[in-house]
Design a protein around this motif. Structure first.
Motif, mmCIF file in Angstrom:
data_model
loop_
_atom_site.group_PDB
_atom_site.id
_atom_site.type_symbol
_atom_site.label_atom_id
_atom_site.label_comp_id
_atom_site.label_asym_id
_atom_site.label_seq_id
_atom_site.Cartn_x
_atom_site.Cartn_y
_atom_site.Cartn_z
ATOM 1 N N ALA A 23 0.714 -1.420 -0.042
ATOM 2 C CA ALA A 23 -0.098 0.048 -0.322
ATOM 3 C C ALA A 23 0.882 1.079 -0.531
ATOM 4 O O ALA A 23 0.385 2.464 -1.162
ATOM 5 C CB ALA A 23 -0.858 -0.263 1.465
ATOM 6 N N LEU A 24 1.673 1.546 0.712
ATOM 7 C CA LEU A 24 3.097 2.234 0.414
ATOM 8 C C LEU A 24 3.670 2.690 -0.286
ATOM 9 O O LEU A 24 3.725 3.918 -0.881
ATOM 10 C CB LEU A 24 3.690 2.084 1.633
ATOM 11 C CG LEU A 24 3.766 2.667 3.028
ATOM 12 C CD1 LEU A 24 4.582 1.898 4.378
ATOM 13 C CD2 LEU A 24 2.890 3.304 3.674
ATOM 14 N N VAL A 25 3.901 1.449 -1.205
ATOM 15 C CA VAL A 25 4.463 1.541 -2.593
ATOM 16 C C VAL A 25 3.352 1.925 -3.630
ATOM 17 O O VAL A 25 3.044 2.935 -4.529
ATOM 18 C CB VAL A 25 4.921 0.418 -2.950
ATOM 19 C CG1 VAL A 25 4.785 0.327 -4.761
ATOM 20 C CG2 VAL A 25 6.111 -0.535 -2.146
ATOM 21 N N ALA A 26 2.310 1.931 -3.191
ATOM 22 C CA ALA A 26 1.010 2.109 -4.281
ATOM 23 C C ALA A 26 0.987 3.416 -4.148
ATOM 24 O O ALA A 26 -0.065 4.158 -4.770
ATOM 25 C CB ALA A 26 0.265 1.027 -3.926
ATOM 26 N N ASP A 144 -8.530 -3.320 11.356
ATOM 27 C CA ASP A 144 -8.397 -4.273 12.154
ATOM 28 C C ASP A 144 -8.655 -5.501 11.580
ATOM 29 O O ASP A 144 -8.644 -6.872 11.426
ATOM 30 C CB ASP A 144 -9.240 -4.421 13.064
ATOM 31 C CG ASP A 144 -9.078 -3.795 14.694
ATOM 32 O OD1 ASP A 144 -7.296 -4.095 15.044
ATOM 33 O OD2 ASP A 144 -9.495 -2.953 14.872
ATOM 34 N N ASP A 145 -8.746 -5.640 9.807
ATOM 35 C CA ASP A 145 -9.221 -6.260 9.215
ATOM 36 C C ASP A 145 -8.336 -6.149 7.966
ATOM 37 O O ASP A 145 -8.297 -5.170 7.566
ATOM 38 C CB ASP A 145 -10.717 -6.313 8.182
ATOM 39 C CG ASP A 145 -11.061 -6.985 7.642
ATOM 40 O OD1 ASP A 145 -10.428 -8.038 6.935
ATOM 41 O OD2 ASP A 145 -12.511 -6.928 7.442
ATOM 42 N N ALA A 146 -7.406 -7.003 7.788
ATOM 43 C CA ALA A 146 -6.941 -7.441 6.299
ATOM 44 C C ALA A 146 -7.020 -6.916 5.086
ATOM 45 O O ALA A 146 -6.159 -6.118 4.117
ATOM 46 C CB ALA A 146 -6.035 -8.287 6.186
ATOM 47 N N ALA A 147 -8.248 -7.476 4.768
ATOM 48 C CA ALA A 147 -8.443 -6.358 3.026
ATOM 49 C C ALA A 147 -9.084 -5.296 3.245
ATOM 50 O O ALA A 147 -9.478 -4.945 2.074
ATOM 51 C CB ALA A 147 -10.354 -7.285 3.465
ATOM 52 N N ARG A 148 -9.473 -4.959 4.506
ATOM 53 C CA ARG A 148 -8.997 -3.270 4.144
ATOM 54 C C ARG A 148 -8.282 -2.186 3.975
ATOM 55 O O ARG A 148 -8.309 -0.993 4.117
ATOM 56 C CB ARG A 148 -10.138 -2.376 5.768
ATOM 57 C CG ARG A 148 -11.390 -3.489 5.516
ATOM 58 C CD ARG A 148 -12.815 -2.746 5.996
ATOM 59 N NE ARG A 148 -12.893 -1.141 6.060
ATOM 60 C CZ ARG A 148 -13.702 0.033 7.468
ATOM 61 N NH1 ARG A 148 -13.798 -0.524 8.296
ATOM 62 N NH2 ARG A 148 -13.863 0.878 6.249
ATOM 63 N N ILE A 149 -7.054 -3.253 4.352
ATOM 64 C CA ILE A 149 -5.840 -2.157 4.356
ATOM 65 C C ILE A 149 -5.368 -1.183 3.065
ATOM 66 O O ILE A 149 -5.397 0.219 3.416
ATOM 67 C CB ILE A 149 -4.589 -3.130 4.622
ATOM 68 C CG1 ILE A 149 -4.211 -3.828 5.569
ATOM 69 C CG2 ILE A 149 -3.320 -2.387 3.918
ATOM 70 C CD1 ILE A 149 -3.246 -4.446 6.100
ATOM 71 N N VAL A 183 -7.047 -8.943 -2.034
ATOM 72 C CA VAL A 183 -7.478 -7.568 -2.650
ATOM 73 C C VAL A 183 -6.462 -7.059 -3.335
ATOM 74 O O VAL A 183 -5.649 -7.173 -2.864
ATOM 75 C CB VAL A 183 -7.780 -6.461 -1.265
ATOM 76 C CG1 VAL A 183 -9.210 -7.076 -0.624
ATOM 77 C CG2 VAL A 183 -6.374 -6.188 -0.135
ATOM 78 N N PRO A 184 -6.786 -5.913 -4.193
ATOM 79 C CA PRO A 184 -6.070 -5.132 -5.285
ATOM 80 C C PRO A 184 -4.869 -3.931 -3.905
ATOM 81 O O PRO A 184 -6.081 -3.031 -3.512
ATOM 82 C CB PRO A 184 -6.844 -5.015 -6.451
ATOM 83 C CG PRO A 184 -8.635 -5.068 -5.395
ATOM 84 C CD PRO A 184 -8.223 -5.722 -4.724
ATOM 85 N N ASP A 185 -4.084 -3.668 -4.916
ATOM 86 C CA ASP A 185 -3.723 -2.284 -3.925
ATOM 87 C C ASP A 185 -4.940 -1.209 -4.692
ATOM 88 O O ASP A 185 -4.782 -0.901 -5.909
ATOM 89 C CB ASP A 185 -2.238 -2.331 -4.773
ATOM 90 C CG ASP A 185 -1.572 -3.470 -3.904
ATOM 91 O OD1 ASP A 185 -1.895 -3.652 -2.894
ATOM 92 O OD2 ASP A 185 -0.381 -4.155 -4.306
ATOM 93 N N ILE A 186 -4.405 -0.379 -4.035
ATOM 94 C CA ILE A 186 -5.355 0.891 -4.812
ATOM 95 C C ILE A 186 -4.085 2.297 -4.949
ATOM 96 O O ILE A 186 -3.203 3.173 -3.530
ATOM 97 C CB ILE A 186 -6.458 1.575 -3.508
ATOM 98 C CG1 ILE A 186 -7.330 0.720 -3.402
ATOM 99 C CG2 ILE A 186 -6.901 2.959 -4.260
ATOM 100 C CD1 ILE A 186 -8.755 0.700 -2.915
ATOM 101 N N GLY A 187 -4.243 2.950 -5.607
ATOM 102 C CA GLY A 187 -2.990 4.118 -5.938
ATOM 103 C C GLY A 187 -4.064 5.718 -5.581
ATOM 104 O O GLY A 187 -5.009 5.617 -5.553
#
Length: 599
Positions: A23-26, A144-149, A183-187
């Protein structure tokens, strides 16, 4: 590729720690500043996997790590990223969050957290970060939910740069970092910045055309080089006197004929007087906070006095304290570009007004004949002449900081980073962070002896990452600002403000760096050149005259002022002595005022 029910492409499961790093990379992060902790081991492992994309800077103290990230945010306009562990780590980091908040610097602080299944048991190092950071950050969340990262991290970066920029705090629970999610990354979202309303510039220029004594005050964050050039073009085309707000010296070249000084702590009294005489204030980017407004005494809060045109990227800040005659909500760089394209309205009266203000600035920047072998004013002005045109300055908080502000002038390509919230311990880590971001540029830090020993150990980080800032330690053996106030209120009663210091040159030498001690005016420039030539982190200790408590007063001066004030307060009002004699006794008590002041 098979499609999921939501229409998104399938993604291989990744653990939360890897998702966070991705996520940081994105979001385009290039550096992250950390003090490691067991609460985010999985994120550290994720960062190992992207070590060719993100430089992880290992620091020695959480406050230092966040100050470095904040310096990154100031220099790049993008959110600086700091990562700390739970409990004590987060508490140490909080001062850097406060700096970012009051300085309007984009920042994302990631805090390791306890396992969320243990919440509300006062588990080891448990803190509710939503409550702790609520007054200091624009937004605080916990994942608390990895899918929401990807979702929450993208929003964190959006919030950090939107409107008035500032810090966001993201807590990451321990077991969530191990949880697998597909889940996909978000830019970043391609969001266009807010621009001035169509009628903004015509109304501003009409007000400017009527003014006789206008004054522009520049402040704020996330200025680009193009934005600074554009706003300079506008201000110079209209021949306006330009002041900068507290610790924003990099926004306008100090040697320019239109620059008239800074409105902040230790401002030139002449400039303050001129600001009160102005009949129009163009406040561009500044919040007009307490330091700029000289303790909220400079302007009329109700808007009945000097008209104010306030340009700011967030509407909620316009009119928060001072009611403007015109508020313009706009990204500062967008406003600058539009302003530069607007035909000027130079008024004949302004030329003399601007020249007088500039002459006053040059006059107060002349070096007085200070007592002692080291005249800091002369030494700093000699140093200014040998510095590269792209030097980055960082400053700590304290009385010493008014010396370079008063006597030095920044060039167009130079940057100046300082804590507008007055945080001691900022200067050294900010210099290291700046040098990590721009290793090719000279970085000079101004810091007092008190501030240096708050975060001076971060010099180890400079060695660890092979960067070489040059630190000027102003040593007067005291907490100078507090001593100044102490002498004004309780002259001669020195309590809690004296310091015992190490040999600062030997301190840096113990790390393998370059150290020198300067006691004479003529020795600073040669010492600085040797520090540059050494190619190593360097500390130059400036041995100050402790009696010269500010660049405008000695301790003896302050004690004399306090004595005179006490004598004036002790004298009876005019006519009181005659009235007392006529009644044959001492004056009775003054009538008691009934009202709010006595409640």
């Amino acid at each position: 590729m098979p499609e999921t029910r939501r229409g998104a492409a399938h993604h291989a499961p990744r653990p939360g720690g890897k998702l966070l790093a991705d996520a940081l990379v994105a979001q385009g992060v290039t550096h992250a500043f950390c003090v490691p902790g067991e609460s985010y081991l999985d994120l550290l492992d994720g960062l190992y996997a992207v070590r060719n994309r993100i430089t992880l800077v290992t620091c020695r103290f959480e406050a230092g790590a966040v100050h470095m990230a904040e310096a990154y945010g100031k220099l790049t306009g993008r959110p600086g990223v700091a990562i700390v562990t739970r409990g004590p780590g987060a508490c140490h980091a909080s001062i850097g969050v406060h700096v970012a908040y009051q300085d309007s610097t984009p920042l994302v602080l990631i805090v390791g957290q306890i396992p969320f299944g243990e919440t509300d048991r006062e588990s080891f190092q448990e803190v509710d970060y939503r409550r702790m950071f609520a007054p200091l950050a624009k937004w605080v969340t916990q994942i608390d939910d990895a899918a929401r990262i990807p979702e929450l991290m993208a929003h964190a970066f959006d919030v950090a740069v939107s409107g008035r920029p500032g810090p966001v705090v993201v807590a990451i629970s321990e077991e969530m970092q191990k949880e697998m999610a597909s889940v996909p990354d978000i830019g970043p979202a391609p969001v266009l910045p807010p621009h001035p309303a169509p009628e903004a510039m015509p109304r501003l220029m009409a007000m400017l055309a009527k003014a006789q004594r206008p004054l522009a005050v520049l402040g704020g964050s996330r200025w680009t080089a193009e934005g600074r050039a554009a706003i300079r073009e506008f201000l110079v085309a209209n021949d306006l006197p330009v002041a900068v707000s507290f610790r924003r010296q990099g926004l306008f070249p100090g040697a320019h004929p239109n620059f008239v000084g800074d409105l902040g702590v230790g401002a030139d009294p002449g400039l303050v007087a001129r600001a009160k005489e102005a009949d129009l204030i163009l406040a561009i980017g500044t919040r007009l906070g307490e330091p700029v407004s000289q303790g909220y005494t400079l302007l009329d809060m109700a808007g009945h006095g000097t008209p104010i045109v306030h340009v700011y990227p967030e509407q909620g800040e316009i009119g928060r304290v001072y009611r403007p005659a015109l508020g313009i909500v706009s990204d500062l760089n967008a406003f600058a570009r539009l302003a530069a394209e607007t035909p000027p309205v130079r008024h004949p009266a302004w030329s003399g007004w601007t020249k007088e203000a500039r002459a006053a600035r040059l006059e107060q920047a002349k070096a007085p004949d200070y007592a002692g072998p080291l005249n800091l004013a002369v030494a700093l002005q000699a140093l200014e002449k040998v510095l590269p045109s792209d030097t980055i300055f960082t400053t700590d908080a304290g009385n010493f900081a008014t010396w370079p502000t008063r006597f030095m002038h920044l060039a167009e390509g130079q940057d100046f980073l300082g804590p507008t919230n007055g945080a001691m311990g900022y200067g050294v880590p900010a210099a290291i962070g700046a040098k990590i971001v721009h290793p090719e540029r000279t970085v000079v830090c101004f810091v007092g002896d008190g501030g240096f020993l708050m975060t001076g150990q971060e010099i180890a980080t400079a060695f660890h990452h092979a960067v070489a800032p040059i630190i000027l330690v102003f040593n007067n053996q005291m907490y100078g600002t507090i001593r100044m106030h102490q002498e004004r209120s309780y002259p001669g009663r020195v309590s809690g403000t004296a310091l015992t210091n190490p040999d600062f040159a030997k301190f840096i030498e113990s790390f393998g760096g370059h150290g020198e001690t300067v006691e004479r005016t003529e020795d600073l420039v040669p010492a600085f050149r040797r520090a540059v030539e050494s190619g190593r982190p360097a500390v130059i200790e400036l041995v100050m005259n402790p009696e010269q408590i500010t660049n405008r007063a000695t301790i003896a001066d302050l004690r004399e002022q306090a004595r005179r004030a006490a004598e004036t307060a002790a004298k009876p009002p005019a006519g009181a002595a005659a009235a007392t004699a006529a009644h044959g006794g001492t004056p009775g008590p003054a009538p008691r005022r009934i009202g709010p002041r006595n409640r």
